[in-house]
Design an enzyme around this catalytic site. Structure first.
Site, PDB file in Angstrom:
ATOM      1  N   GLY A  46       0.835  -1.193   0.000  1.00  0.00           N
ATOM      2  CA  GLY A  46       0.000   0.000   0.000  1.00  0.00           C
ATOM      3  C   GLY A  46       0.868   1.239   0.000  1.00  0.00           C
ATOM      4  O   GLY A  46       2.051   1.174   0.358  1.00  0.00           O
ATOM      5  N   GLN A  51       2.858  10.012   1.714  1.00  0.00           N
ATOM      6  CA  GLN A  51       4.193   9.408   1.883  1.00  0.00           C
ATOM      7  C   GLN A  51       5.146   9.832   0.771  1.00  0.00           C
ATOM      8  O   GLN A  51       6.358   9.704   0.917  1.00  0.00           O
ATOM      9  CB  GLN A  51       4.095   7.873   1.886  1.00  0.00           C
ATOM     10  CG  GLN A  51       3.351   7.302   3.081  1.00  0.00           C
ATOM     11  CD  GLN A  51       3.253   5.799   2.989  1.00  0.00           C
ATOM     12  OE1 GLN A  51       2.331   5.281   2.361  1.00  0.00           O
ATOM     13  NE2 GLN A  51       4.189   5.089   3.584  1.00  0.00           N
ATOM     14  N   CYS A  91       5.735  -0.322   7.563  1.00  0.00           N
ATOM     15  CA  CYS A  91       5.382   0.879   6.811  1.00  0.00           C
ATOM     16  C   CYS A  91       6.602   1.337   6.029  1.00  0.00           C
ATOM     17  O   CYS A  91       7.707   1.375   6.568  1.00  0.00           O
ATOM     18  CB  CYS A  91       4.933   1.977   7.768  1.00  0.00           C
ATOM     19  SG  CYS A  91       4.475   3.506   6.922  1.00  0.00           S
ATOM     20  N   LEU A  92       6.393   1.687   4.780  1.00  0.00           N
ATOM     21  CA  LEU A  92       7.506   2.159   3.949  1.00  0.00           C
ATOM     22  C   LEU A  92       8.100   3.454   4.498  1.00  0.00           C
ATOM     23  O   LEU A  92       9.250   3.769   4.193  1.00  0.00           O
ATOM     24  CB  LEU A  92       7.032   2.362   2.501  1.00  0.00           C
ATOM     25  CG  LEU A  92       6.591   1.075   1.780  1.00  0.00           C
ATOM     26  CD1 LEU A  92       5.956   1.415   0.433  1.00  0.00           C
ATOM     27  CD2 LEU A  92       7.766   0.126   1.600  1.00  0.00           C
ATOM     28  N   HIS A 133      -4.689   1.424   7.555  1.00  0.00           N
ATOM     29  CA  HIS A 133      -3.327   1.966   7.656  1.00  0.00           C
ATOM     30  C   HIS A 133      -3.155   3.147   6.690  1.00  0.00           C
ATOM     31  O   HIS A 133      -2.596   4.184   7.061  1.00  0.00           O
ATOM     32  CB  HIS A 133      -2.348   0.820   7.338  1.00  0.00           C
ATOM     33  CG  HIS A 133      -0.895   1.171   7.282  1.00  0.00           C
ATOM     34  ND1 HIS A 133       0.033   0.642   8.150  1.00  0.00           N
ATOM     35  CD2 HIS A 133      -0.199   1.969   6.433  1.00  0.00           C
ATOM     36  CE1 HIS A 133       1.239   1.123   7.840  1.00  0.00           C
ATOM     37  NE2 HIS A 133       1.123   1.915   6.801  1.00  0.00           N
ATOM     38  N   GLU A 134      -3.672   2.996   5.467  1.00  0.00           N
ATOM     39  CA  GLU A 134      -3.510   4.065   4.465  1.00  0.00           C
ATOM     40  C   GLU A 134      -4.375   5.280   4.799  1.00  0.00           C
ATOM     41  O   GLU A 134      -3.935   6.425   4.619  1.00  0.00           O
ATOM     42  CB  GLU A 134      -3.835   3.549   3.057  1.00  0.00           C
ATOM     43  CG  GLU A 134      -3.037   2.343   2.572  1.00  0.00           C
ATOM     44  CD  GLU A 134      -1.544   2.454   2.769  1.00  0.00           C
ATOM     45  OE1 GLU A 134      -1.037   3.589   2.872  1.00  0.00           O
ATOM     46  OE2 GLU A 134      -0.871   1.415   2.848  1.00  0.00           O
ATOM     47  N   HIS A 137      -2.681   7.368   7.253  1.00  0.00           N
ATOM     48  CA  HIS A 137      -1.672   8.245   6.637  1.00  0.00           C
ATOM     49  C   HIS A 137      -2.304   9.548   6.157  1.00  0.00           C
ATOM     50  O   HIS A 137      -1.729  10.625   6.325  1.00  0.00           O
ATOM     51  CB  HIS A 137      -1.019   7.570   5.425  1.00  0.00           C
ATOM     52  CG  HIS A 137       0.132   6.676   5.737  1.00  0.00           C
ATOM     53  ND1 HIS A 137       1.256   7.101   6.388  1.00  0.00           N
ATOM     54  CD2 HIS A 137       0.352   5.365   5.455  1.00  0.00           C
ATOM     55  CE1 HIS A 137       2.125   6.097   6.501  1.00  0.00           C
ATOM     56  NE2 HIS A 137       1.595   5.020   5.945  1.00  0.00           N
TER      57      HIS A 137
HETATM   58  O1  GNR Z   1       3.946  -2.658   2.643  1.00  0.00           O
HETATM   59  C1  GNR Z   1       3.261  -2.531   3.654  1.00  0.00           C
HETATM   60  N1  GNR Z   1       2.933  -3.620   4.380  1.00  0.00           N
HETATM   61  C2  GNR Z   1       2.012  -3.610   5.422  1.00  0.00           C
HETATM   62  C3  GNR Z   1       1.963  -4.722   6.245  1.00  0.00           C
HETATM   63  C4  GNR Z   1       1.061  -4.779   7.276  1.00  0.00           C
HETATM   64  C5  GNR Z   1       0.197  -3.735   7.488  1.00  0.00           C
HETATM   65  C6  GNR Z   1       0.236  -2.610   6.685  1.00  0.00           C
HETATM   66  C7  GNR Z   1       1.138  -2.551   5.646  1.00  0.00           C
HETATM   67  S1  GNR Z   1       1.169  -1.157   4.607  1.00  0.00           S
HETATM   68  C8  GNR Z   1       2.847  -1.177   4.091  1.00  0.00           C
HETATM   69  C9  GNR Z   1       3.090  -0.126   3.034  1.00  0.00           C
HETATM   70  C10 GNR Z   1       2.858   1.250   3.619  1.00  0.00           C
HETATM   71  O2  GNR Z   1       3.633   1.820   4.339  1.00  0.00           O
HETATM   72  N2  GNR Z   1       1.736   1.819   3.339  1.00  0.00           N
HETATM   73  O3  GNR Z   1       1.443   3.027   3.855  1.00  0.00           O
HETATM   74 NI    NI Z   2       2.508   3.094   5.733  1.00  0.00          NI
END
Ligand code: GNR
Ligand code: NI
Length: 175
Positions: A46, A51, A91-92, A133-134, A137
């Site tokens: 995601g 980001q 999270c990236l 999660h997104e 953000h």
């Molecule tokens: O790549 C991602 N893996 C992930 C694993 C578990 C829960 C959420 C994520 S999202 C993350 C990519 C990211 O930072 N998206 O904002």
């Molecule tokens: Ni993230």
């Protein structure tokens, strides 16, 4: 298409609240394409526009094994949440850190697609976690905000140290 640079915690720009997209035009579609390229290359499941330093409510997701199920969300909103599950998240923007977070395990959400058409969808498991999660953000929130302040501080110090070590020495530094 182009890959975009991903901001890292504790960059204050990750704390901005992203603005709704008023029109899904070619500019937004180009952003979506660049976000998919960036996300697949990272690799991640995601990515939120915030980001990549773009304060718009745009998200790309692909949780498939084959990376052939791209899901673009413009102005996503959660309509219903149900149940609780704990999943290890990464999270990236918080590279190398994985911690358990509790979230709803079943959601219903709505968004606009890349053509500006509204749609509604249900999600559970990993997809439900990823959508939450997104959307966090887009509201300036990171998964580390769900952890204790002590854990968050340790993670911040670790990433600040890594950023210092990765950065070139300032001009004039005598090595
Ligand atoms: O790549 C991602 N893996 C992930 C694993 C578990 C829960 C959420 C994520 S999202 C993350 C990519 C990211 O930072 N998206 O904002
Ligand atoms: Ni993230």
């Amino acid at each position: 298409m182009a890959t975009l640079d991903i901001l890292h915690f504790p960059d204050p720009r990750l704390r901005n609240k992203a603005k709704p997209v008023t029109q899904v035009d070619d500019r937004v579609r180009r952003l979506i394409d660049d976000m998919f390229e960036t996300m697949y290359q990272a690799p991640g499941i995601g990515l939120a526009a915030i980001q990549v330093n773009t304060s718009l409510r745009v998200v790309t997701i692909d949780i498939s094994e084959e990376k052939d199920q791209p899901l673009a969300l413009v102005n996503p909103e959660i309509l219903e949440r149900d149940g609780v599950e704990e999943m290890s998240e990464g999270c990236l923007s918080v590279p190398g850190i994985y911690e358990k977070v509790k979230r709803a395990d079943h959601i219903r959400f709505r968004a606009l697609d890349r053509n500006g058409e509204p749609f509604e969808q249900e999600a559970e498991g990993l997809l439900a976690v990823c959508v939450q999660h997104e959307i966090d953000h887009l509201d300036g929130k990171l998964f580390v905000d769900h952890l204790s302040s002590l854990k968050r501080q340790r993670i911040r110090k670790k990433l600040e140290k890594e950023a210092r070590q990765a950065a070139p020495a300032p001009a004039g530094t005598v090595i």
